[in-house]
Write a protein that holds these residues in place. Structure first.
Motif, PDB file in Angstrom:
ATOM      1  N   MET A   1       0.846  -1.190   0.000  1.00  0.00           N
ATOM      2  CA  MET A   1       0.000   0.000   0.000  1.00  0.00           C
ATOM      3  C   MET A   1       0.881   1.238   0.000  1.00  0.00           C
ATOM      4  SD  MET A   1      -2.716   1.237   2.894  1.00  0.00           S
ATOM      5  CE  MET A   1      -1.388   1.256   4.116  1.00  0.00           C
ATOM      6  N   GLY A   2       0.656   2.094  -0.957  1.00  0.00           N
ATOM      7  CA  GLY A   2       1.399   3.349  -1.036  1.00  0.00           C
ATOM      8  C   GLY A   2       0.559   4.472  -0.478  1.00  0.00           C
ATOM      9  N   LEU A   3       1.102   5.204   0.466  1.00  0.00           N
ATOM     10  CA  LEU A   3       0.351   6.263   1.146  1.00  0.00           C
ATOM     11  C   LEU A   3       1.087   7.577   1.032  1.00  0.00           C
ATOM     12  CD1 LEU A   3      -2.114   6.806   2.925  1.00  0.00           C
ATOM     13  CD2 LEU A   3      -0.672   6.360   4.922  1.00  0.00           C
ATOM     14  N   LYS A 359      -7.925   4.709   8.790  1.00  0.00           N
ATOM     15  CA  LYS A 359      -7.508   5.886   9.568  1.00  0.00           C
ATOM     16  C   LYS A 359      -6.539   6.764   8.774  1.00  0.00           C
ATOM     17  CE  LYS A 359      -5.963   7.224  14.149  1.00  0.00           C
ATOM     18  NZ  LYS A 359      -5.253   8.385  13.660  1.00  0.00           N
ATOM     19  N   GLU A 360      -5.663   6.144   8.017  1.00  0.00           N
ATOM     20  CA  GLU A 360      -4.746   6.939   7.191  1.00  0.00           C
ATOM     21  C   GLU A 360      -5.511   7.786   6.172  1.00  0.00           C
ATOM     22  OE1 GLU A 360      -1.611   4.787   5.366  1.00  0.00           O
ATOM     23  OE2 GLU A 360      -1.060   3.691   7.177  1.00  0.00           O
ATOM     24  N   VAL A 361      -6.523   7.164   5.550  1.00  0.00           N
ATOM     25  CA  VAL A 361      -7.315   7.909   4.564  1.00  0.00           C
ATOM     26  C   VAL A 361      -8.079   9.054   5.243  1.00  0.00           C
ATOM     27  CG1 VAL A 361      -9.210   7.745   2.909  1.00  0.00           C
ATOM     28  CG2 VAL A 361      -7.518   5.904   3.060  1.00  0.00           C
ATOM     29  N   GLU A 362      -8.691   8.774   6.403  1.00  0.00           N
ATOM     30  CA  GLU A 362      -9.441   9.816   7.097  1.00  0.00           C
ATOM     31  C   GLU A 362      -8.525  10.931   7.584  1.00  0.00           C
ATOM     32  OE1 GLU A 362     -11.524   7.738  10.137  1.00  0.00           O
ATOM     33  OE2 GLU A 362     -13.232   7.254   8.837  1.00  0.00           O
ATOM     34  N   THR A 602      -1.628  13.356  -2.393  1.00  0.00           N
ATOM     35  CA  THR A 602      -2.819  12.504  -2.511  1.00  0.00           C
ATOM     36  C   THR A 602      -2.534  11.176  -1.839  1.00  0.00           C
ATOM     37  OG1 THR A 602      -4.419  11.615  -4.070  1.00  0.00           O
ATOM     38  CG2 THR A 602      -2.104  11.488  -4.703  1.00  0.00           C
ATOM     39  N   ILE A 603      -3.407  10.247  -1.989  1.00  0.00           N
ATOM     40  CA  ILE A 603      -3.309   8.989  -1.268  1.00  0.00           C
ATOM     41  C   ILE A 603      -3.817   7.854  -2.148  1.00  0.00           C
ATOM     42  CG2 ILE A 603      -5.612   9.194  -0.240  1.00  0.00           C
ATOM     43  CD1 ILE A 603      -4.448   7.935   2.293  1.00  0.00           C
ATOM     44  N   THR A 604      -3.178   6.656  -1.955  1.00  0.00           N
ATOM     45  CA  THR A 604      -3.668   5.440  -2.619  1.00  0.00           C
ATOM     46  C   THR A 604      -4.512   4.686  -1.607  1.00  0.00           C
ATOM     47  OG1 THR A 604      -1.705   5.314  -4.016  1.00  0.00           O
ATOM     48  CG2 THR A 604      -3.019   3.311  -3.759  1.00  0.00           C
ATOM     49  N   LEU A 605      -5.743   4.427  -1.949  1.00  0.00           N
ATOM     50  CA  LEU A 605      -6.673   3.848  -0.987  1.00  0.00           C
ATOM     51  C   LEU A 605      -6.282   2.420  -0.606  1.00  0.00           C
ATOM     52  CD1 LEU A 605     -10.027   5.170  -2.490  1.00  0.00           C
ATOM     53  CD2 LEU A 605      -8.616   6.177  -0.683  1.00  0.00           C
ATOM     54  N   LEU A 606      -6.050   1.552  -1.599  1.00  0.00           N
ATOM     55  CA  LEU A 606      -5.645   0.167  -1.344  1.00  0.00           C
ATOM     56  C   LEU A 606      -4.505  -0.178  -2.293  1.00  0.00           C
ATOM     57  CD1 LEU A 606      -9.076  -1.689  -0.975  1.00  0.00           C
ATOM     58  CD2 LEU A 606      -7.526  -0.969   0.853  1.00  0.00           C
ATOM     59  N   SER A 607      -3.440  -0.758  -1.715  1.00  0.00           N
ATOM     60  CA  SER A 607      -2.299  -1.137  -2.546  1.00  0.00           C
ATOM     61  C   SER A 607      -2.640  -2.402  -3.351  1.00  0.00           C
ATOM     62  CB  SER A 607      -1.088  -1.400  -1.653  1.00  0.00           C
ATOM     63  OG  SER A 607      -1.339  -2.524  -0.821  1.00  0.00           O
ATOM     64  N   LEU A 721     -10.563  10.121  -7.742  1.00  0.00           N
ATOM     65  CA  LEU A 721      -9.480  10.971  -7.240  1.00  0.00           C
ATOM     66  C   LEU A 721      -8.460  11.247  -8.336  1.00  0.00           C
ATOM     67  CD1 LEU A 721      -8.858   9.451  -3.692  1.00  0.00           C
ATOM     68  CD2 LEU A 721     -10.007  11.586  -4.248  1.00  0.00           C
ATOM     69  N   ASN A 722      -8.163  10.236  -9.111  1.00  0.00           N
ATOM     70  CA  ASN A 722      -7.131  10.396 -10.129  1.00  0.00           C
ATOM     71  C   ASN A 722      -7.575  11.316 -11.267  1.00  0.00           C
ATOM     72  OD1 ASN A 722      -5.579   8.637  -8.630  1.00  0.00           O
ATOM     73  ND2 ASN A 722      -6.048   6.838  -9.891  1.00  0.00           N
ATOM     74  N   THR A 723      -8.850  11.301 -11.555  1.00  0.00           N
ATOM     75  CA  THR A 723      -9.311  12.023 -12.743  1.00  0.00           C
ATOM     76  C   THR A 723     -10.025  13.340 -12.433  1.00  0.00           C
ATOM     77  OG1 THR A 723     -11.366  10.736 -12.744  1.00  0.00           O
ATOM     78  CG2 THR A 723      -9.543   9.916 -14.082  1.00  0.00           C
ATOM     79  N   ASN A 724     -10.630  13.496 -11.210  1.00  0.00           N
ATOM     80  CA  ASN A 724     -11.480  14.660 -10.929  1.00  0.00           C
ATOM     81  C   ASN A 724     -10.929  15.615  -9.883  1.00  0.00           C
ATOM     82  OD1 ASN A 724     -13.496  13.750 -12.696  1.00  0.00           O
ATOM     83  ND2 ASN A 724     -14.337  12.407 -11.121  1.00  0.00           N
ATOM     84  N   THR A 725      -9.807  15.301  -9.296  1.00  0.00           N
ATOM     85  CA  THR A 725      -9.281  16.175  -8.240  1.00  0.00           C
ATOM     86  C   THR A 725      -9.013  17.573  -8.761  1.00  0.00           C
ATOM     87  OG1 THR A 725      -8.301  14.283  -7.110  1.00  0.00           O
ATOM     88  CG2 THR A 725      -7.441  16.461  -6.562  1.00  0.00           C
ATOM     89  N   THR A 726      -8.410  17.668  -9.929  1.00  0.00           N
ATOM     90  CA  THR A 726      -8.109  18.991 -10.504  1.00  0.00           C
ATOM     91  C   THR A 726      -9.388  19.798 -10.685  1.00  0.00           C
ATOM     92  OG1 THR A 726      -6.190  18.096 -11.661  1.00  0.00           O
ATOM     93  CG2 THR A 726      -7.093  20.197 -12.456  1.00  0.00           C
ATOM     94  N   GLN A 727     -10.398  19.168 -11.232  1.00  0.00           N
ATOM     95  CA  GLN A 727     -11.661  19.874 -11.456  1.00  0.00           C
ATOM     96  C   GLN A 727     -12.312  20.262 -10.136  1.00  0.00           C
ATOM     97  OE1 GLN A 727     -14.478  17.611 -13.693  1.00  0.00           O
ATOM     98  NE2 GLN A 727     -16.040  19.222 -13.684  1.00  0.00           N
ATOM     99  N   ILE A 728     -12.244  19.389  -9.135  1.00  0.00           N
ATOM    100  CA  ILE A 728     -12.837  19.702  -7.834  1.00  0.00           C
ATOM    101  C   ILE A 728     -12.157  20.917  -7.219  1.00  0.00           C
ATOM    102  CG2 ILE A 728     -13.031  18.889  -5.459  1.00  0.00           C
ATOM    103  CD1 ILE A 728     -13.593  16.114  -6.567  1.00  0.00           C
TER     104      ILE A 728
END
Length: 838
Positions: A1-3, A359-362, A602-607, A721-728
């Motif tokens: 898992m990459g965080l 917890k890491e994601v939150e 950013t964060i990777t949810l599941l490796s 997250l990968n595609t819409n973060t910029t737009q958000i």
């Protein structure tokens, strides 16, 4: 898992520049505010309150009732002075004020304009001169026995008709004089009330003007202070940019992340539940195995004893039981390969610690507001400094509007109010004297009226039509005397009263014609507005305007309660659009944000490893089969030692040897005891194991669907997250900027509307002018004109009253000489001539 990987690994590497540009437009890009409508979801700003207008005292105004004789007197004065307002003549007099007496043409023009008043003055002077002369000669003639002075009345057939005619004429004349006298009393009292109330009304009027003058700076300050509130609101929003912008970004992410996190939490709960059930199942199996081993040992011991007994030669038909004896076993071996595979897969998932991943994601997303705050700290500080420049620019409105002129006017009005307070006692004392003199004049006229009325009452009351004039009653004689008294008083006072009428006529008539009437129709304001007539009265140059403003225009605007912005043309000296437009700061603030480097990780949810383990768990759960272990448990539950025990009892019954018989019976009893132990120990354990297996099977069946949901939701969330973060980030930044810009737009529109349409509504100024005009003209001058008009009315009717009173008095007074008259025909004897004969 990459965080917590670097943002540069994401496909939205240009979002930092977008974020800088967006926040750069946030503060003062008012030029863009007109084209970017605010979002309906903007938090409500502190909306400016409506401008509160000051409260003014009620003064003499449009509701004032017109005097009871106003229409009659004004009609008379318009007849006397039909000429229009002499604006040009007044200007000539004002310009040549020092040479008026030597300017014959100007004097002639003035006299021509006043010809109506001069004619009335001539009539009045003629009255003043002739009435005492006529009275003097009449008195002399009567003393000499002429002009009715001889106490003798000739009796004719028409005497009664003439008396009645004179009587009714005198009565009508007296009633007319009485009506004029009543108007004198009423107008005298009205003038007294007007003079007494005028200081109070004037003070109210001045107070209203002072209220207006003091309210204008307060209103301007209020508008400026509202700009401070707007700047402070935006400043607070900038200080809370993390909690506002960061929270909005969080919420946009949460919409997709919550389902993924919820499914991961559910999977974590199910894996924990599965692990607990597996532990419970393994513990129960171990306990069951231990019990089975113990019981198996007991069964083996009993089986060996039975073999020994059956091998005894004394045992009859014992060999037939050997097949049954071979079945005597418990089968203690319990195993389940699929259960071991499931345990291994669950253990692998538990090692990944899904709670820690959640917890890491939150924690990452909870830290977004603080990250936004940290990244924009310097830019916000620089922008807040520019907000101070905005406050200074908007506060320039107070300096550009010439409010000092209002202070000067207020000082002058205070001085006028003090002067009114100083002269009020003197005016009141003078008014008391004037009121007393007026009351005396009214009483003298009333005296003449009373004498006439007494004559009209007592004369007919004591008169007998057939009585001899020398024998008239005292009542009738008194009535005639009162007539003569009324005529005498009239001659004595009328010429003096006419002097009063003439003076008040010239004063009040000219005030109405030259002041009140042009004041009412606006011609007086046009005269005052004449250039160079009153030095320093030019409003335009005094305010620094490019064009002059006429006083009539100001008055008309104030009558409509227009604001000072349009009334005084303040837009010529105050560029309100420029003061309320701060777009010139936009480029500088944009530069601040372009120079800053705002980044977000950013964060990777599941490796991939966790995803692989979840897939393995799903496959294992799908392959999990509890049939084998259930079958083994069913086999154990089917063991019944009582059958073998029953066979032993039957065999024992056929034995002749008691020892063999007892041994068989004892061995049957031992088997029943073991069976009883199975029922009390093994059976509950089997039931517990079956329940655990059923619960485990239910949980395992859910795991497969849950794992699929987790993998699906996580994949969707990760792609989002990968595609819409910029737009958000860009959208929420723009939304945040639009909201801040909306505050300035709302304030600018409100300030523009308030200053141009609400600040300094000058209705009180026009009201003050109207109030002074009403106090002076509608109350005082009108009452004064009503008084001299009523007095003149009485003086004019004194002439027929004198004539009728003197003529009518002889019909009631007691005569000294009688004149016999009979309406019968008197026959005189005519002597006949006598004839003499010779």
């Amino acid at each position: 898992m990459g965080l917590c990987e670097s943002i540069r690994g994401w496909p939205w590497q240009g979002s930092a520049a977008v974020f800088r540009a967006g926040v750069g437009v946030l503060l003062l890009g008012l030029s863009l505010a007109q084209s970017v409508p605010p979002r309906a979801t903007c938090p409500a700003a502190a909306a400016p309150h409506s401008l509160t207008q000051p409260h003014y005292q009620d003064t003499a105004g449009e509701g004032t009732i017109v005097g009871f004789m106003a229409a009659l007197v004004q009609s008379f004065l318009r007849t006397v002075q039909p000429n229009p307002f002499p604006k040009d003549l007044i200007l000539k007099i004002v310009k040549d004020i020092d040479q008026v007496q030597s300017n014959q043409e100007l004097i002639k023009e003035t006299l021509v304009y006043q010809v109506g008043f001069l004619v009335c003055v001539a009539i009045g002077v003629l009255y003043i001169v002739l009435m005492p002369i006529v009275g003097f000669f009449l008195a002399c003639c009567r003393c000499c026995g002429n002009c009715g002075g001889k106490m003798y009345q000739k009796q004719t057939s028409s005497i009664h008709c003439r008396r009645r005619t004179l009587y009714w004429s005198a009565l009508i004349t007296t009633v007319i004089i009485l009506a004029g006298n009543i108007c004198m009393f009423k107008s005298n009292e009205a003038l007294n009330v007007s003079v007494d109330q005028s200081p109070v009304e004037l003070n109210k009027t001045i107070d209203n003007i002072n209220t207006f003058l003091s309210a204008v700076p307060q209103q301007v300050d209020y508008v400026v202070n509202e700009s401070y509130k707007t700047v402070q609101e935006v400043t607070r929003n900038l200080d809370g940019i993390g909690s506002q912008l960061g929270t909005e970004i969080q919420e946009r992410f949460r919409g997709t992340l919550d389902p993924a996190l919820r499914s991961v939490r559910l999977l974590d709960q199910e894996t924990i539940s599965t692990n607990v059930k597996l532990d419970k199942l393994n513990s129960s199996l171990t306990q069951l195995q231990s019990s089975m081993d113990r019981l198996q040992a007991n069964v083996t011991a009993v089986k060996n004893q039975i073999n020994q007994t059956l091998s005894n030669a004394k045992c009859i038909n014992c060999s037939a039981l050997n097949p049954e004896l071979q079945k005597l076993t418990l089968g203690t071996s319990i195993s389940s390969p699929s259960l071991n595979g499931l345990q291994s897969a669950v253990d692998n998932i538990n090692k990944t610690n899904l709670k820690s991943t959640i917890k890491e994601v939150e924690d990452y997303f909870n830290s977004i507001p603080q990250r936004v705050t940290n990244e924009t700290k310097d830019v916000v500080q620089n922008s807040k400094q520019l907000l101070g420049d905005i406050e200074k620019q908007i506060s320039q409105v107070t300096n550009d509007i010439p409010l000092s002129a209002l202070t000067n006017v207020s000082g002058t009005l205070d001085q006028v109010q003090r002067e009114i307070g100083r002269v009020t006692p003197e005016v009141e004392r003078a008014e008391q004297i004037r009121w007393g003199v007026g009351l005396l004049l009214c009483c003298v006229v009333l005296l003449v009226v009373v004498c006439n009325l007494l004559g009209l009452v007592l004369g007919p009351l004591g008169l007998t039509s057939k009585a001899d004039p020398t024998k008239r009653s005292c009542t009738a004689d008194c009535g005639g005397t009162f007539f003569m008294m009324g005529a005498g008083f009239s001659f004595l006072f009328c010429w003096l009263f006419m002097i009063v009428v003439l003076v008040l006529f010239l004063l009040g008539g000219n005030i109405y014609s030259l002041l009140c009437q042009p004041w009412n129709n606006g011609q007086l304001l046009e005269l005052i507005d004449t250039p160079d007539l009153i030095p320093g009265l030019e409003i335009g140059p005094a305010l620094g305007l490019k064009t002059n403003i006429s006083i009539p225009d100001v008055y008309r605007d104030c009558e409509k309660n227009q604001p000072l912005w349009t009334t005084l043309h303040l837009y010529e000296i105050v560029n309100l659009e420029d003061l309320l437009n701060v777009s010139k700061y936009t480029e500088q603030i944009q530069q601040y944000f372009e120079d800053s480097d705002i980044t977000l990780s950013t964060i990777t949810l599941l490796s991939p490893e966790v995803k692989s383990q979840l897939s393995s768990l799903s496959s294992t759960a799908q392959d999990f089969d509890s049939t084998a272990i259930t079958q083994q448990l069913n086999n154990i539950s089917s063991i019944n030692l009582n059958t073998t025990a029953d066979e032993l009892d039957k065999l024992a019954n056929h034995q002749k040897d008691n020892n063999i018989k007892n041994e068989l019976q004892n061995e049957a009893r031992d088997l029943r005891l073991i069976q009883s132990d199975i029922e009390t120990t093994i059976t509950p354990q089997l039931e517990n194991l079956n329940s655990t297996i059923r619960s485990l099977r239910s949980t395992v069946e859910k795991i497969n669907g849950t794992v699929g949901e987790v993998l699906s939701d996580v994949e969707v969330a990760q792609d989002f997250l990968n595609t819409n973060t910029t737009q958000i980030v860009e959208t929420e930044s723009r939304k945040f900027l639009d909201c801040q810009l909306h505050y300035f737009v709302v304030y600018a529109d409100w300030a523009n509307l308030t200053i141009t349409q609400q600040v300094g509504r000058c209705g009180p100024v026009a009201g003050a002018v109207d109030s002074v005009e009403i106090i002076l003209c509608s109350h005082m001058v009108e009452s004064l004109n009503a008084f001299w008009f009523s007095l003149g009315w009485c003086m004019i009717f004194f002439i027929p009253s004198i004539i009728l009173s003197i003529k009518l008095a002889k019909y009631y007074r007691r005569m000294k000489y009688s004149d016999a008259y009979d309406d019968r025909i008197i026959m005189n004897h005519i002597p006949r001539p006598q004839m003499k004969f010779t």
